[in-house]
Design an enzyme around this catalytic site. Structure first.
Site, mmCIF file in Angstrom:
data_model
loop_
_atom_site.group_PDB
_atom_site.id
_atom_site.type_symbol
_atom_site.label_atom_id
_atom_site.label_comp_id
_atom_site.label_asym_id
_atom_site.label_seq_id
_atom_site.Cartn_x
_atom_site.Cartn_y
_atom_site.Cartn_z
ATOM 1 N N ASP A 102 -4.102 5.692 -0.264
ATOM 2 C CA ASP A 102 -3.881 6.124 -1.650
ATOM 3 C C ASP A 102 -4.879 5.441 -2.582
ATOM 4 O O ASP A 102 -5.319 4.329 -2.313
ATOM 5 C CB ASP A 102 -2.457 5.756 -2.079
ATOM 6 C CG ASP A 102 -2.188 4.261 -1.970
ATOM 7 O OD1 ASP A 102 -2.040 3.604 -3.017
ATOM 8 O OD2 ASP A 102 -2.117 3.730 -0.833
ATOM 9 N N ASN A 150 -0.057 -4.885 3.027
ATOM 10 C CA ASN A 150 -0.956 -6.017 2.777
ATOM 11 C C ASN A 150 -1.529 -6.653 4.035
ATOM 12 O O ASN A 150 -2.467 -7.446 3.944
ATOM 13 C CB ASN A 150 -0.245 -7.080 1.940
ATOM 14 C CG ASN A 150 0.090 -6.579 0.556
ATOM 15 O OD1 ASN A 150 -0.233 -5.449 0.179
ATOM 16 N ND2 ASN A 150 0.748 -7.403 -0.226
ATOM 17 N N ASN A 202 -4.833 -3.590 -1.477
ATOM 18 C CA ASN A 202 -4.564 -4.710 -0.576
ATOM 19 C C ASN A 202 -4.635 -4.341 0.899
ATOM 20 O O ASN A 202 -5.013 -5.171 1.727
ATOM 21 C CB ASN A 202 -3.216 -5.351 -0.907
ATOM 22 C CG ASN A 202 -3.262 -6.105 -2.221
ATOM 23 O OD1 ASN A 202 -4.303 -6.616 -2.624
ATOM 24 N ND2 ASN A 202 -2.140 -6.168 -2.904
ATOM 25 N N HIS A 260 2.352 4.981 -2.106
ATOM 26 C CA HIS A 260 1.595 4.091 -1.227
ATOM 27 C C HIS A 260 1.552 4.613 0.210
ATOM 28 O O HIS A 260 0.756 4.129 1.005
ATOM 29 C CB HIS A 260 2.231 2.699 -1.260
ATOM 30 C CG HIS A 260 1.273 1.568 -1.468
ATOM 31 N ND1 HIS A 260 -0.038 1.716 -1.869
ATOM 32 C CD2 HIS A 260 1.454 0.229 -1.334
ATOM 33 C CE1 HIS A 260 -0.612 0.529 -1.975
ATOM 34 N NE2 HIS A 260 0.271 -0.388 -1.647
#
Length: 189
Positions: A94, A69, A115, A20
């Site tokens: 990513d 997020n 997100n 991530h």
């Protein structure tokens, strides 16, 4: 016109080498190549500034520290402060739907389930901003998506990502010099 390059990731040593955080990895590689320190606090993140091109345009390199997020809060705050239009923001992140080590640029689009991008779209009020996605591949059998993206790369995948980062840095440079369409033409092949 100023530009904003935002690398998405999660803060903390625990997440540093995870899938991530490939957006941060790319931003760091770009900053290293150009001698920019990303060490100033602001905009719910850390950032560095540089000048680019014959007109010495301001370029902001931003790592949101909001966790993935809520990335949009940081990106939108910086964009508002520097009066940067969405078309002049390049988001690095990513992508599960790309093979490991592949890169893909787009002018705009949906969040595609990401997100961090969903948050940026919500905070900017538009999906019309350029992005550069680096493939992390789909979860291996038995893995949940959340566990996959928050896990470090295995040796083979780490090598593939390390191999694509120089090309991705060139794609960012091309975006800054020639715009997103030229970068897409050169680097989406």
């Amino acid at each position: 016109m100023p530009k904003l390059i935002a690398g998405l990731g999660n803060p903390g040593a625990r997440y540093a080498a995870t899938r991530h955080n490939v957006g941060w990895m790319l931003l760091d590689a770009f900053a290293r190549k150009h001698g920019v320190s990303i060490d100033r606090s602001g905009f719910q993140g850390i950032y560095g500034e540089m000048r680019w091109g014959p007109d010495a345009e301001k370029v902001l390199l931003l790592k949101p520290l909001t966790y993935m997020n809520l990335s949009g809060r940081s990106v939108a705050e910086a964009a508002r402060f520097f009066r940067i239009a969405p078309a002049d923001i390049l988001v690095l992140y990513d992508d599960l739907d790309l093979e490991v080590g592949r890169l893909r640029l787009r002018t705009k689009g949906s969040a595609g389930g990401h997100n961090g991008v969903k948050s940026i779209i919500a905070e900017l009020g538009t999906a019309e901003f350029p992005r550069l996605r680096i493939g992390i591949g789909r979860p291996a059998p038995g893995w949940q998506v959340v566990d996959w993206v928050l896990a470090p790369f295995g040796p083979e995948d780490a090598a593939a990502v390390a191999g694509v980062l120089p090309r991705a840095v060139e794609a960012v440079e091309c975006f800054l010099t020639d715009g997103i369409l030229m970068a897409m033409n050169r680097y989406n092949a």
